[in-house]
Design an enzyme around this catalytic site. Structure first.
Site, PDB file in Angstrom:
ATOM      1  N   LYS A  80      13.408 107.509 -66.100  1.00 32.06           N
ATOM      2  CA  LYS A  80      13.202 106.149 -66.597  1.00 32.06           C
ATOM      3  C   LYS A  80      13.015 106.204 -68.105  1.00 32.06           C
ATOM      4  O   LYS A  80      12.509 107.188 -68.652  1.00 32.06           O
ATOM      5  CB  LYS A  80      11.953 105.528 -65.964  1.00 32.06           C
ATOM      6  CG  LYS A  80      11.966 104.002 -65.945  1.00 32.06           C
ATOM      7  CD  LYS A  80      12.868 103.476 -64.845  1.00 32.06           C
ATOM      8  CE  LYS A  80      12.711 101.978 -64.653  1.00 32.06           C
ATOM      9  NZ  LYS A  80      13.480 101.493 -63.506  1.00 32.06           N
ATOM     10  N   VAL A 181      12.571  82.273 -54.473  1.00 40.45           N
ATOM     11  CA  VAL A 181      13.965  81.969 -54.141  1.00 40.45           C
ATOM     12  C   VAL A 181      14.844  82.179 -55.380  1.00 40.45           C
ATOM     13  O   VAL A 181      15.629  81.313 -55.771  1.00 40.45           O
ATOM     14  CB  VAL A 181      14.133  80.519 -53.599  1.00 40.45           C
ATOM     15  CG1 VAL A 181      15.403  80.426 -52.756  1.00 40.45           C
ATOM     16  CG2 VAL A 181      12.947  80.097 -52.751  1.00 40.45           C
ATOM     17  N   GLY A 182      14.670  83.334 -56.015  1.00 41.83           N
ATOM     18  CA  GLY A 182      15.494  83.695 -57.159  1.00 41.83           C
ATOM     19  C   GLY A 182      16.870  84.151 -56.717  1.00 41.83           C
ATOM     20  O   GLY A 182      17.304  83.899 -55.584  1.00 41.83           O
ATOM     21  N   VAL A 184      18.290  87.110 -55.951  1.00 45.61           N
ATOM     22  CA  VAL A 184      18.387  87.981 -54.777  1.00 45.61           C
ATOM     23  C   VAL A 184      17.978  87.224 -53.520  1.00 45.61           C
ATOM     24  O   VAL A 184      18.678  87.249 -52.503  1.00 45.61           O
ATOM     25  CB  VAL A 184      17.509  89.234 -54.953  1.00 45.61           C
ATOM     26  CG1 VAL A 184      17.445  90.042 -53.653  1.00 45.61           C
ATOM     27  CG2 VAL A 184      18.044  90.110 -56.077  1.00 45.61           C
TER      28      VAL A 184
END
Length: 365
Positions: A80, A181-182, A184
């Protein structure tokens, strides 16, 4: 922070500190484990309170990617990057090109991708200096928006969890409470609606909620009401740390399966829901469709092949439940064990190969 002591205790391989005075780049690349292959993990840009906080975040996230990639069946290790700075005000082209040169200098040990605070355009700038980057523009062979593929993986993982809890993986008629409820979650709701599930939704964005109500006949509830719904499945698709002391007593669902990261506030909360008999699909496994998808770019992206691999999340979740039963451990621990066992097998095989090679060379002498 005693850096070397920390790295030794968690078995990190490498920490790279990168700075470029001209562009203002201050970046930390953490490589946790490359037993399975080159480390793959995104680049995050954030306004950290201190350099130590940035280093700790890079290390923590890198280890998480080792487990995520291993559990997903990828021949990739975990790494990362964090870039210190405000992604809205501190970015410039030279910064990402300079960072690309640092990645190139690692000779393929680390491959980066988009993450919090970075964009496809940033990846394109990195790509000007190195090929060790995924999530670039389509013209460079990118897989495009990862949200639909991530949603597909969550859908498949949810079906495996439903089979464990209810004896069948059919979601027809199941009541599913979706938190958030984005991008994805909306696509996930499409899959669930098509199979005949009944949806309960919530989100701080009222327009997103209304969109789901209009498209899927979903029932809208308040953000604090989602936990206590009479649902078969609870799908956390927004915040982390939402399985905690306050929410667990409210839950009526028999399954927890959603796309959100770091759903358990603390490990003991995973123990608690296990003792309650709630089937939990570990978050970093069920939401791994995105990383599986971008990893496919490394071989020259093929959407059919990538989707087939993402569909394998179903089988992975089943393996985790089998380990959970085998060892009488919560599923979140079983997911770690699945990853650790895979890494250990490859490490053992590699060690045996090197021993054999050494033996052959000794005999020739």
């Amino acid at each position: 922070m005693e850096l070397f002591k920390y790295m030794e205790s968690h078995d990190y391989e490498q920490l790279v500190i990168c700075q470029d005075k001209t562009s203002g780049l201050k970046a930390i690349i953490a490589i946790h484990d490359t037993t399975l292959g080159p480390a793959l993990g995104g680049t995050r840009m954030w306004t950290y309170a201190s350099e130590e906080e940035a280093i700790e975040d890079a290390l923590r996230l890198a280890k998480g990617m080792t487990y995520k990639n291993a559990a997903a069946g990828l021949n990739l290790g975990g790494g990362k990057t964090v870039i210190i700075g405000n992604p809205k005000t501190d970015k410039n082209d030279e910064m990402f090109r300079a960072f690309g040169r640092f990645i190139e200098g690692l000779n393929g040990r680390y491959i980066t991708a988009e993450d919090v605070g970075t964009t496809e355009e940033d990846m394109d700038l990195i790509h000007l200096e190195t090929d060790y980057v995924t999530g670039v523009s389509a013209e460079f062979g990118s897989s495009g928006n990862p949200s639909p593929v991530t949603a597909f993986g969550v859908y498949k993982g949810m079906k495996a969890a439903a089979k464990e809890a209810f004896g069948s993986d059919s979601l027809e008629g199941k009541v599913i409470a979706v938190q958030g409820v984005g991008n994805v979650a909306y696509t996930l709701c499409e899959h669930l609606h098509e199979e005949g599930a009944k949806l309960i939704v919530t989100d701080i964005n009222k327009e997103a909620v209304q969109r789901a109500v209009d498209a899927f006949g979903a029932i809208a509830v308040g953000t604090d009401e989602i936990y206590s719904q009479e649902a078969d499945i609870f799908a956390p698709c927004a915040l982390g740390a939402i399985i905690n002391d306050d929410t667990i007593p409210q839950l009526k669902a028999k399954v927890i399966a959603g796309s959100a990261n770091n759903q358990l506030k603390n490990p003991e909360h995973g123990d608690t829901i296990h003792e309650m008999g709630i089937v939990y699909a570990p978050d970093y496994v069920i939401n791994s469709g995105g990383v599986i998808n971008v990893a496919d770019e490394l071989a020259g992206y093929n959407s059919e092949r990538a989707l087939k691999r993402v569909a394998g999340i179903y089988d992975t979740i089943e393996k985790i439940f089998a380990i959970s039963k085998r060892d009488n451990i919560p599923s979140y621990v079983a997911a770690d064990r699945l990853a650790e066992e895979r890494i250990a097998r490859v490490a053992k095989s590699r060690s045996q190969f090197l021993q054999n090679e050494k033996s052959v060379l000794t005999q020739k002498k």
